[in-house]
Write a protein that holds these residues in place. Structure first.
Motif, PDB file in Angstrom:
ATOM      1  N   ASN A   1     -15.187 -31.902 -11.668  1.00  0.00           N
ATOM      2  CA  ASN A   1     -15.922 -31.768 -10.412  1.00  0.00           C
ATOM      3  C   ASN A   1     -15.998 -30.400  -9.781  1.00  0.00           C
ATOM      4  N   GLU A   2     -14.948 -29.599  -9.903  1.00  0.00           N
ATOM      5  CA  GLU A   2     -14.851 -28.435  -9.035  1.00  0.00           C
ATOM      6  C   GLU A   2     -15.683 -27.269  -9.547  1.00  0.00           C
ATOM      7  N   GLU A   3     -16.399 -26.630  -8.640  1.00  0.00           N
ATOM      8  CA  GLU A   3     -17.154 -25.421  -8.984  1.00  0.00           C
ATOM      9  C   GLU A   3     -17.640 -24.726  -7.710  1.00  0.00           C
ATOM     10  N   TYR A   4     -17.880 -23.438  -7.840  1.00  0.00           N
ATOM     11  CA  TYR A   4     -18.475 -22.654  -6.757  1.00  0.00           C
ATOM     12  C   TYR A   4     -19.987 -22.630  -6.978  1.00  0.00           C
ATOM     13  N   ILE A   5     -20.743 -22.971  -5.948  1.00  0.00           N
ATOM     14  CA  ILE A   5     -22.197 -22.993  -6.089  1.00  0.00           C
ATOM     15  C   ILE A   5     -22.814 -21.959  -5.137  1.00  0.00           C
ATOM     16  N   TYR A   6     -23.572 -21.024  -5.708  1.00  0.00           N
ATOM     17  CA  TYR A   6     -24.204 -19.968  -4.906  1.00  0.00           C
ATOM     18  C   TYR A   6     -25.702 -20.171  -4.823  1.00  0.00           C
ATOM     19  N   ASP A   7     -26.286 -19.822  -3.677  1.00  0.00           N
ATOM     20  CA  ASP A   7     -27.747 -19.866  -3.577  1.00  0.00           C
ATOM     21  C   ASP A   7     -28.329 -18.541  -4.085  1.00  0.00           C
ATOM     22  N   ASP A   8     -29.640 -18.413  -4.021  1.00  0.00           N
ATOM     23  CA  ASP A   8     -30.306 -17.230  -4.571  1.00  0.00           C
ATOM     24  C   ASP A   8     -29.917 -15.942  -3.854  1.00  0.00           C
ATOM     25  N   ASN A   9     -29.452 -16.081  -2.614  1.00  0.00           N
ATOM     26  CA  ASN A   9     -29.042 -14.891  -1.876  1.00  0.00           C
ATOM     27  C   ASN A   9     -27.577 -14.551  -2.071  1.00  0.00           C
ATOM     28  N   GLY A  10     -26.919 -15.286  -2.966  1.00  0.00           N
ATOM     29  CA  GLY A  10     -25.508 -15.004  -3.213  1.00  0.00           C
ATOM     30  C   GLY A  10     -24.599 -15.567  -2.151  1.00  0.00           C
ATOM     31  N   ARG A  11     -25.076 -16.596  -1.425  1.00  0.00           N
ATOM     32  CA  ARG A  11     -24.218 -17.221  -0.408  1.00  0.00           C
ATOM     33  C   ARG A  11     -23.601 -18.485  -0.978  1.00  0.00           C
ATOM     34  N   LEU A  12     -22.349 -18.680  -0.678  1.00  0.00           N
ATOM     35  CA  LEU A  12     -21.636 -19.854  -1.191  1.00  0.00           C
ATOM     36  C   LEU A  12     -22.144 -21.101  -0.472  1.00  0.00           C
ATOM     37  N   GLU A  13     -22.581 -22.084  -1.248  1.00  0.00           N
ATOM     38  CA  GLU A  13     -23.194 -23.272  -0.648  1.00  0.00           C
ATOM     39  C   GLU A  13     -22.220 -24.410  -0.394  1.00  0.00           C
ATOM     40  N   ASN A  14     -21.066 -24.370  -1.020  1.00  0.00           N
ATOM     41  CA  ASN A  14     -20.167 -25.534  -0.895  1.00  0.00           C
ATOM     42  C   ASN A  14     -18.774 -25.125  -0.421  1.00  0.00           C
ATOM     43  N   ALA A  15     -18.740 -24.427   0.725  1.00  0.00           N
ATOM     44  CA  ALA A  15     -17.471 -23.908   1.231  1.00  0.00           C
ATOM     45  C   ALA A  15     -16.737 -24.939   2.099  1.00  0.00           C
ATOM     46  N   GLY A  16     -16.534 -26.130   1.572  1.00  0.00           N
ATOM     47  CA  GLY A  16     -15.788 -27.150   2.321  1.00  0.00           C
ATOM     48  C   GLY A  16     -15.367 -28.255   1.377  1.00  0.00           C
ATOM     49  N   PHE A  17     -14.391 -29.066   1.808  1.00  0.00           N
ATOM     50  CA  PHE A  17     -13.870 -30.116   0.926  1.00  0.00           C
ATOM     51  C   PHE A  17     -14.867 -31.251   0.692  1.00  0.00           C
TER      52      PHE A  17
END
Ligand code: FES
Ligand code: FES
Lengths: 158, 766
Positions: free
Chosen positions: B669-685
């Motif tokens: 399940n775990e992964e860091y997801i970034y949008d096109d602008n390089g912003r982290l989209e899933n910064a929460g539990f």
């Protein structure tokens, strides 16, 4: 913004406090009343480290406003032991080594107590689903689940 | 290599191997234990950090004047409040950090390099005023193109993070800067020859996602600096001496001026071995003259504290048709985050370490990109490289029709094996863990439809390091045990048991405490699975010191020579009847005599512990794949791992179980997801989903004990190895259930479903 005056009961004691409108119950417990047993792991209702009882209902105190405690009964981890006598769940958590770092432990104990108060014979699956809102990153849950099941058995006198 | 020691007689142990209640248990179940965010001081301010919304931008200017003018704001700091630092590497856990980079990570200087990078910080009389003040800070950014993916970052035309970063480890040295900080290589034998001898060669490329340590307690500290420069810091950390060193360097203080106290720590897993808030809180306290508390939000933890690397891993393994591996090659490209220093080196060293191979070639790249700087995470680097290697070995076993445990057995590293990364192994537990896996009833239990079983092994070195212990014999004969390694998972229990064992007293008579930095000499951090291994080694030395002093006091009291006094079962006794007819003197008796025989008594050890034995484990997992949803359910899980000797078996099992479940999260399940602008989209539990209680079954454990020959009780570190095998074991189990071999982590429901649909559409398995 003026502060709000709140009269409530915490762990059986009549309590008054002033809080800012934006302060959560968790903020009030920790920062105003120095009851730091409830932990903040996320402040978004996703980790359960801040679990408390309000009028007998299990809630995430980070999702309740401090002002909402007016006239209610709040129970926290600090009220779980009876003086020197630990609650059976607290003792079983120590016996089973059901904590490693222990930061999730207060929330899990409060949540598990709420479960056993309504069901003293839960299945393993029921315990797992009941505690699914309480994250623990250290233990892999195994010993936590065993401690809760063992406490239930003891309470039932099994 | 340190000398082997005589192993204790394991049959006559009183405490080691038993399961007493931990000394901090009641504190922790009653909510009394004080963690990082639980301290408040009189007159304390609340500090908060302003963070970059951009992945990559030049910091043209920062105007803090409006924030400073807000009533209640007592201090604001930016890059101007920190001195630049020269490039110099220092150890942090199993990784190295560079002061030039730490100062830039703590507070951005020329540029911001990732979404969440700290830009400024304020201290105010309340948290809400501090939050308002952040909104009044005006930052002028010149946004630059950014790069997130590791292979994109390696391209010559990629946006450059640091124009002074020249690849180290290649000849000739490059003339142009790049995002490749370092190339490392480990070689043994001749891989070309080895591949030439192979009957079968399998090569695969894998992608692993960056994953966060996910400790439930966010970073937190309280700093207090006086006008005379004397300072105190309360902090949740794996190593308060390391924090002291970093902060004193960055703030230009003498080390003696800064006293650091480690709070109880709510999980670390490697992520609390570096500094983020601590130098900022000290700077704010210095500027305001008041104590300052800083606590990260969960979002800040995800955006700005270290996950471990995501990576691209190419693996090629050749084997004979009888399963003998003839050559192994591996190419590792690890994300370091915004500053160099990914765990690619340990990853490269561990890649083939569980095996006894003649021909190995592993090459690794340390690559920067616009992500938070990685921090150590449980066996840093190893789970990534070993995942790739274990998957390929499993595939070879399938292709040649060999049992996956048997192929590992055939190639297992053992005593005397020459590792590609350097050493010859002493006794290690690979073969024992495999044998016990094969014999375990889990391995032969029946499987149902859509179910599969996988196995994998894992290796981690473990470390020793600087370790100090003071053991004070109190006036009543009880013992105060001071150690310097923060206790994250119950190590105080193991350490007091070892003291009780050595002194021959009841464990209840030992009160273990984590000393602050002023009360015990420098002690390296809790990391590298060293706290119990190194701590017990130092306690054995300190106990001997205390016992020698107590023997001397008894000798003085009896008026005999010290050689005529022995220590047995917690008492000083005459060595023989020839010495005289004296009643034994217990530790209580000697404590009472202390003043009349020379004064108080303590035992001390200040040592650099050597000889941590590697720990190897093998995992067995059963999964069921839901063909409708793509969800992978873990049905049954067994960990079999070498502990050398388990001091407190419950906490060893706990390490096995916790590591395995973190690995399950990494796998599924775990992964860091970034949008096109390089912003982290899933910064929460909610969106970064770590395993919850209903996701996993009980985790069965088997403690394998192959004694570490340099520890008197055979102890090895155990904490990190358990996170290494799960990803490959689950991969193999899914393959058995579905016929599909995944090469990308996490194997999350959407990805599994897509692969199942594709397999169905192509009308067969791969
Ligand atoms: S802090 Fe309330 S649920 Fe996490
Ligand atoms: S014991 Fe550390 S999070 Fe549960």
């Amino acid at each position: 913004m003026p502060k709000i005056h709140v009269t409530t009961t915490i762990n059986g004691d009549a309590t008054e406090y002033l809080c800012e409108p934006e302060q959560t119950l968790l903020d009030v417990l920790r920062d105003e009343l120095n009851l730091t047993g409830s932990k903040e792991g996320c402040s978004s209702g996703d980790c359960g480290a801040c679990s408390v009882m309000v009028d007998g209902r299990l809630v995430c105190s980070c999702l309740v406003m401090g002002a909402e405690a007016e006239g209610r009964e709040v129970e926290t981890i600090e009220g779980m032991a009876d003086g020197e006598a630990l609650h059976p769940l607290q003792q079983k958590f120590i016996d089973h080594a059901a904590l490693q770092c222990g930061v999730c432990t207060p929330g899990i104990l409060v949540a598990a107590k709420a479960l056993l108060e309504q069901n003293d014979d839960p299945t393993e699956t029921e315990v797992r689903y009941w505690l699914a809102g309480n994250l623990c990153r250290c233990t892999g849950y195994d010993k936590i689940i065993r401690a809760v099941l063992d406490t239930a058995a003891e309470i039932r006198g099994a | 290599m340190p000398d082997e020691v005589k192993l204790n007689d394991m049959d006559s142990l009183n405490w080691v191997g038993t399961r007493p209640a931990r000394p901090d248990g009641v504190d922790k179940v009653t909510g009394k234990a004080r963690f990082g965010a639980d301290l408040s001081l009189p007159g304390m301010l609340h500090g908060r950090v302003l963070r970059s919304p951009h992945a990559h931008a030049i910091l043209k200017s920062i105007d803090t004047s409006k924030a400073e003018a807000l009533p209640g704001v007592k201090a604001v700091v930016t890059r101007d409040d920190f001195n630049d630092m020269p490039s110099e590497f220092v150890p942090a856990g199993e990784m190295m950090v560079n002061y030039r980079d730490i100062v830039r990570n703590v507070m951005a200087r020329e540029k911001v390099l990732y979404d969440g990078h700290a830009v400024a910080a304020v201290a105010a009389t309340s948290a809400s005023i501090a939050r308002k003040a952040l909104k009044l800070i005006e930052v002028d950014y010149e946004v630059l193109p950014h790069v997130i993916d590791v292979e994109e970052a390696m391209k010559p035309e990629a946006p450059l993070l640091h124009d002074d970063l020249f690849t180290v480890g290649v000849e000739p040295a490059p003339k142009k800067p790049s995002n490749i900080a370092k190339v490392v290589e480990f070689k043994l034998g001749d891989v070309e020859k080895g591949f030439g001898e192979a009957d079968i060669i399998v090569e695969r490329t894998f992608n692993t996602a960056p994953v966060h340590q996910g400790y439930i307690e966010p970073h937190a500290c309280v700093a207090s600096v006086n006008a005379d420069g004397l300072a105190e810091l309360w902090v949740t950390t794996q190593g308060h001496y390391v924090v002291r060193g970093h902060c004193a360097r960055m703030l230009g203080m003498d080390i003696s001026k800064l006293k650091v106290t480690a709070s109880e720590i709510g999980g670390g897993f490697g992520g609390k071995t570096v500094v983020y808030l601590e130098p900022v809180a000290l700077a704010l306290s210095n500027k305001s003259g008041a104590p300052v508390k800083m606590v990260m939000s969960r979002e800040e933890v995800f955006r700005a504290s270290g996950p471990t690397s995501g990576a691209r891993v190419y693996v090629k393994v050749g084997a004979k048709s009888d399963g003998t591996i003839t050559a192994g090659h591996c190419e590792l490209k690890y994300q370091a985050g915004a500053f160099q220093g990914s765990p690619v080196q340990p990853g490269a060293m561990c890649a083939f370490a569980p095996y006894d191979l003649e021909n190995v070639d592993v090459i690794g790249y340390d690559v920067v990109s616009n992500r938070p700087k990685v921090a150590a995470y449980r066996a840093p680097g190893a789970p990534i490289s070993e995942f790739g290697v274990e998957c390929v070995i499993d595939e070879i076993a399938k292709k040649i029709g060999m049992d996956p445990l048997d192929i590992r057995m055939k190639n297992a590293a053992k005593e005397g094996t020459q590792a590609a990364y350097g050493p010859k192994f002493g006794p290690i537990g690979m073969i024992s863990s495999l044998e016990q896996a094969k014999a375990h009833d889990h391995y032969s239990a029946p499987l149902g439809e859509n179910q599969g079983r996988g196995v994998a092994s894992g290796f981690w070195f473990n470390i020793g390091g600087e370790t100090c212990v003071t053991m004070n014999v109190n006036e009543d004969g009880t013992v105060a045990l001071l150690t310097g390694t923060p206790d994250i998972g119950g190590s105080r229990a193991s350490l007091s048991m070892m003291a009780a064992e050595e002194l021959g007293i009841d464990v209840d008579k030992v009160r273990p405490m984590i000393a602050d930095t002023a009360s015990l000499p420098y002690t390296f951090l809790t990391g590298g699975s060293r706290a119990t291994f190194a701590g017990t080694t130092a306690i054995i030395h300190a106990s001997k010191d205390a016992i020698d002093k107590m023997r001397a006091r008894a000798a003085q009291f009896w008026d005999v020579s010290i050689d005529e006094v022995v220590w047995e079962n917690g008492e000083a006794r005459p060595a023989s009847t020839n010495v005289g007819d004296f009643d034994p003197l217990s530790i209580e008796d000697i404590a009472k005599l202390a003043n009349s025989t020379g004064g108080p008594i303590s035992g001390r050890a200040e040592i650099n512990v050597q000889g941590a034995g590697p720990s190897i484990g093998t995992h067995i997992v059963d999964v069921e794949v839901d063909k409708e949803t793509g969800r992978v359910e873990i049905l049954r899980y067994t960990v079999l791992q070498d502990a050398g000797k388990a001091v407190h078996p419950s906490y060893v099992e706990g390490q096995f179980q916790g590591g395995a479940v973190q690995g399950i999260g990494w796998a599924l399940n775990e992964e860091y997801i970034y949008d096109d602008n390089g912003r982290l989209e899933n910064a929460g539990f909610l969106d970064y989903r770590i395993p919850v209680a209903s996701d996993v079954p009980m985790i069965d454990t088997v403690i394998v004990e192959v004694p570490n020959p340099v520890h008197p009780y055979g102890v090895r570190g155990v904490g990190e190895t358990p996170i290494v095998p799960p990803m490959a074991a689950i991969n193999a189990a899914i393959e058995q259930a579905t016929g599909i071999r995944f090469t990308e982590l996490p194997m999350s429901p959407p990805k599994v479903l897509k692969a199942l649909d594709e397999a169905a559409a192509s009308g067969g398995d791969d």
